[in-house]
Enzyme design. Structure first.
Site, PDB file in Angstrom:
ATOM      1  N   MET A  72       0.810  -1.016  -0.027  1.00  0.00           N
ATOM      2  CA  MET A  72       0.072  -0.054  -0.017  1.00  0.00           C
ATOM      3  C   MET A  72       0.720   1.465  -0.087  1.00  0.00           C
ATOM      4  O   MET A  72       1.704   1.504   1.210  1.00  0.00           O
ATOM      5  CB  MET A  72      -0.884   0.037   1.120  1.00  0.00           C
ATOM      6  N   GLY A  85       1.626   4.255   4.793  1.00  0.00           N
ATOM      7  CA  GLY A  85       2.388   3.232   3.768  1.00  0.00           C
ATOM      8  C   GLY A  85       2.612   1.942   4.536  1.00  0.00           C
ATOM      9  O   GLY A  85       3.206   1.942   5.711  1.00  0.00           O
ATOM     10  N   SER A  86       2.405   1.047   3.826  1.00  0.00           N
ATOM     11  CA  SER A  86       2.760  -0.380   4.534  1.00  0.00           C
ATOM     12  C   SER A  86       2.262  -1.483   3.505  1.00  0.00           C
ATOM     13  O   SER A  86       2.320  -1.375   2.168  1.00  0.00           O
ATOM     14  CB  SER A  86       1.775  -0.306   5.632  1.00  0.00           C
ATOM     15  N   ARG A  87       2.096  -2.713   4.211  1.00  0.00           N
ATOM     16  CA  ARG A  87       1.944  -4.029   3.483  1.00  0.00           C
ATOM     17  C   ARG A  87       1.124  -4.826   4.065  1.00  0.00           C
ATOM     18  O   ARG A  87       1.155  -4.959   5.429  1.00  0.00           O
ATOM     19  CB  ARG A  87       3.385  -4.717   3.088  1.00  0.00           C
TER      20      ARG A  87
END
Length: 244
Positions: A114, A202-204
């Protein structure tokens, strides 16, 4: 369904409106708006205009649009908006492994990255009971890296359907992300596509598919949380092989 949505449906008119902002983001939007107002009041235009842009971006980051989740227990839906960056065969995380978890055999992991421009509300990939929630403190490496699954700050979820099928998924912090938030706890019953958490900035998210289930998406494909079908449980036809 809201009154406006009912009106639009009755007239057959599709009317766009800005998605609602999740409560977790409203305080950040208010702070940014207050700073913008101060700069504008002081006539510091060189600061006020960029700050106005930051205010709009902050509200957009925490937007929480409605999603139409497929009503079919065979499907595993994407838990996050973003880009599929990795599809690999790996061992399940220690926190999700074992006979009461995902087992101890290699399984397919789908990683969705993301960016700061994606919706960051995460959703349940299947309906069922939250059997496990495990938070792990860690680093803040680039979430796009493979080792982020094992070294970064993360939060694991294990969901079990009524028929015993289990799905694991993990929120992973990135370079900018500094807080992982869960909306559910162990024992909660969730619907497919239900909001279960949020990662700020922001990440995953990693999803572990059950054995005998192949992904229906390919690397480089974009996903929409709660809508994109990642896999069909029990169907082992891998689209990656077809794509090649």
């Amino acid at each position: 369904m809201t009154k406006q949505e009912l009106t639009n449906r009755g007239t057959g008119v599709a009317k766009w409106s800005f998605p609602p902002v999740h409560p977790e983001g409203r305080k950040f939007g208010l702070i940014a708006a207050a700073v913008t107002a101060i700069f504008a009041f002081m006539a510091w235009e060189t600061l006020a205009w960029p700050m106005a842009g930051i205010t709009i971006w902050t509200l957009a980051f925490f937007r929480d649009p409605a999603r139409a989740t497929p009503v079919d227990d065979r499907f595993i839906v994407a838990p996050a908006d973003g880009l599929v960056t990795l599809i690999e065969t790996v061992m399940p995380p220690v926190e999700l492994a074992g006979p009461a978890g995902l087992g101890d055999q290699p399984m397919t992991r789908v990683s969705i990255f993301m960016s700061v421009f994606d919706v960051h509300i995460n959703r349940a990939p299947i309906r069922g009971t939250i059997k496990r929630v495990a938070y792990i403190a860690g680093k803040f490496l680039n979430a796009d890296l493979d080792k982020a699954s094992e070294e970064n700050e993360r939060q694991h979820f294990l969901v079990e359907r009524p028929d015993g099928v289990r799905i694991g998924f993990t929120q992973i912090a990135g370079l900018v992300a500094r807080r992982i938030i869960a909306f559910v706890k162990e024992g909660d019953v969730v619907a497919a596509g239900q909001r279960v958490g949020l990662i700020r900035f922001g990440s995953r998210v990693d999803v572990y598919l059950p054995h005998g289930t192949a992904p229906r998406i390919i690397k480089g494909q974009r996903c929409i949380a709660g809508e994109t079908i990642l896999a069909e449980i029990g169907v082992d036809q891998d689209l990656r092989a077809i794509a090649h």
